[in-house]
Design a protein around this motif. Sequence first.
Motif, PDB file in Angstrom:
ATOM      1  N   THR A 167      37.712  25.875  40.183  1.00 15.95           N
ATOM      2  CA  THR A 167      38.806  24.900  40.178  1.00 15.95           C
ATOM      3  C   THR A 167      40.170  25.568  40.145  1.00 15.95           C
ATOM      4  OG1 THR A 167      37.480  23.137  39.205  1.00 15.95           O
ATOM      5  CG2 THR A 167      39.853  23.028  38.855  1.00 15.95           C
ATOM      6  N   LEU A 168      40.333  26.618  39.328  1.00 14.76           N
ATOM      7  CA  LEU A 168      41.639  27.274  39.253  1.00 14.76           C
ATOM      8  C   LEU A 168      42.003  27.953  40.559  1.00 14.76           C
ATOM      9  CD1 LEU A 168      41.750  28.804  35.650  1.00 14.76           C
ATOM     10  CD2 LEU A 168      42.624  26.605  36.479  1.00 14.76           C
ATOM     11  N   ALA A 169      41.004  28.444  41.293  1.00 13.72           N
ATOM     12  CA  ALA A 169      41.298  29.035  42.603  1.00 13.72           C
ATOM     13  C   ALA A 169      41.863  27.998  43.560  1.00 13.72           C
ATOM     14  CB  ALA A 169      40.029  29.668  43.181  1.00 13.72           C
ATOM     15  N   ILE A 170      41.321  26.789  43.493  1.00 12.51           N
ATOM     16  CA  ILE A 170      41.833  25.699  44.335  1.00 12.51           C
ATOM     17  C   ILE A 170      43.245  25.309  43.901  1.00 12.51           C
ATOM     18  CG2 ILE A 170      41.505  23.282  44.973  1.00 12.51           C
ATOM     19  CD1 ILE A 170      38.464  23.789  44.677  1.00 12.51           C
ATOM     20  N   GLU A 171      43.447  25.135  42.604  1.00 15.25           N
ATOM     21  CA  GLU A 171      44.751  24.704  42.097  1.00 15.25           C
ATOM     22  C   GLU A 171      45.823  25.782  42.253  1.00 15.25           C
ATOM     23  OE1 GLU A 171      44.481  23.208  38.117  1.00 15.25           O
ATOM     24  OE2 GLU A 171      43.067  21.619  38.663  1.00 15.25           O
ATOM     25  N   ILE A 177      48.199  32.303  43.651  1.00 11.16           N
ATOM     26  CA  ILE A 177      47.343  32.786  42.565  1.00 11.16           C
ATOM     27  C   ILE A 177      45.902  32.806  43.056  1.00 11.16           C
ATOM     28  CG2 ILE A 177      46.551  32.419  40.198  1.00 11.16           C
ATOM     29  CD1 ILE A 177      49.128  30.803  39.702  1.00 11.16           C
ATOM     30  N   ARG A 178      45.290  33.967  43.005  1.00  8.31           N
ATOM     31  CA  ARG A 178      43.900  34.121  43.422  1.00  8.31           C
ATOM     32  C   ARG A 178      43.040  34.354  42.184  1.00  8.31           C
ATOM     33  NH1 ARG A 178      44.935  37.876  48.875  1.00  8.31           N
ATOM     34  NH2 ARG A 178      46.592  36.518  49.693  1.00  8.31           N
ATOM     35  N   VAL A 179      41.950  33.616  42.112  1.00 11.69           N
ATOM     36  CA  VAL A 179      41.098  33.635  40.918  1.00 11.69           C
ATOM     37  C   VAL A 179      39.677  33.979  41.339  1.00 11.69           C
ATOM     38  CG1 VAL A 179      40.427  32.380  38.840  1.00 11.69           C
ATOM     39  CG2 VAL A 179      42.575  31.798  39.995  1.00 11.69           C
ATOM     40  N   ASN A 180      39.097  34.952  40.680  1.00 12.32           N
ATOM     41  CA  ASN A 180      37.764  35.425  41.022  1.00 12.32           C
ATOM     42  C   ASN A 180      36.929  35.673  39.772  1.00 12.32           C
ATOM     43  OD1 ASN A 180      37.974  35.916  44.067  1.00 12.32           O
ATOM     44  ND2 ASN A 180      39.748  37.053  43.312  1.00 12.32           N
ATOM     45  N   CYS A 181      35.642  35.911  39.984  1.00 10.76           N
ATOM     46  CA  CYS A 181      34.731  36.269  38.897  1.00 10.76           C
ATOM     47  C   CYS A 181      34.132  37.643  39.160  1.00 10.76           C
ATOM     48  CB  CYS A 181      33.586  35.257  38.789  1.00 10.76           C
ATOM     49  SG  CYS A 181      33.986  33.756  37.876  1.00 10.76           S
ATOM     50  N   LEU A 182      33.976  38.399  38.091  1.00 10.21           N
ATOM     51  CA  LEU A 182      33.284  39.679  38.133  1.00 10.21           C
ATOM     52  C   LEU A 182      32.045  39.567  37.261  1.00 10.21           C
ATOM     53  CD1 LEU A 182      33.508  42.725  39.025  1.00 10.21           C
ATOM     54  CD2 LEU A 182      34.513  43.132  36.765  1.00 10.21           C
ATOM     55  N   ALA A 183      30.885  39.893  37.840  1.00 12.59           N
ATOM     56  CA  ALA A 183      29.620  39.892  37.088  1.00 12.59           C
ATOM     57  C   ALA A 183      29.157  41.338  36.957  1.00 12.59           C
ATOM     58  CB  ALA A 183      28.566  39.049  37.804  1.00 12.59           C
ATOM     59  N   PRO A 184      29.527  42.016  35.863  1.00 14.33           N
ATOM     60  CA  PRO A 184      29.238  43.443  35.751  1.00 14.33           C
ATOM     61  C   PRO A 184      27.912  43.731  35.051  1.00 14.33           C
ATOM     62  CG  PRO A 184      30.682  42.777  33.970  1.00 14.33           C
ATOM     63  CD  PRO A 184      30.375  41.531  34.766  1.00 14.33           C
ATOM     64  N   THR A 185      27.349  44.879  35.372  1.00 11.76           N
ATOM     65  CA  THR A 185      26.251  45.443  34.602  1.00 11.76           C
ATOM     66  C   THR A 185      26.669  46.851  34.214  1.00 11.76           C
ATOM     67  OG1 THR A 185      24.662  44.216  35.963  1.00 11.76           O
ATOM     68  CG2 THR A 185      23.793  45.940  34.529  1.00 11.76           C
TER      69      THR A 185
END
Length: 284
Positions: A167-171, A177-185
């Motif tokens: 939602t924040l990426a859309i808004e 403003i670019r919003v992403n997720c990082l899924a780290p191991t």
Amino acid sequence: MMLQDRVAMVTGAGAGLGRCHALALAGQGARVLVNDVDAQQAAAVAAEIRAAGGSALPAAASVTDAAAVQAMVEQALAAWGRIDILVNNAGILRDKTFAKMSIDEFRQVLDVHLMGSVICTKAVWDPMRERQYGRVVMTTSSSGLYGNFGQANYGAAKMALVGLMQTLAIEGDKYGIRVNCLAPTAATQMTGGVLPPEALQRLAPELVSPGLVALVGPDAPTRAILCTGGGHFASAHVTLTRGVRIDGGDDAAQRVAGAWEAIDDRRDELVPAYGFTQVERELR
């Protein structure tokens, strides 16, 4: 350098992944506000960045304390005039099976991971909108995306961050403003009791941070879920199958059950541009 003179705030940066993220950002020219609940650790990482010729300030605070987070943001704005990058990295574990987990243990994890990210993002959102530029990264996890035994609280918090990111990426799009997720191991204090020793040896946290830098750079994507560990990088997606029209009727439930294989058929599935895509498909 990719991030020359950008200003970044990294939460939970006193050790582990957060420290590696802070060092990587500074190595690309960013000025870094190093946050951690442990003041000594935050100060040590900030000093490490400065010793290498970078610019950094420590900020000791819990991400669940909205007033303290706002003070951190004001500290960065006073020192450097803006905040360009927020890395929501702070987190805790309270692993147990759901049957043995208390409500407090569930809530503690959601408060730090989810609400901590909400509080920090809210604090930088207006400054980013005003400057028409921002990069925000949420730290999600395969535990949220796909589930892991004994991590109902952690998985719920991590998947919630994906929804927040979407939602924040859309808004934020029209404000740059670019919003992403990082899924780290990575082999950190948090994962020390989760992964076997032989796996931990291959999962240096330093191998994750290049992905983080890519997610906050000038050409960063938006609405991406980047999964990375051990030098491997992949993207995850929330998809929607073509589905089957069942409509109503007294036997609708039976027809849904009977058509499950077709409903679940992943051929020609899509990644919706927004949540209303589901409704649009249903109303065709």
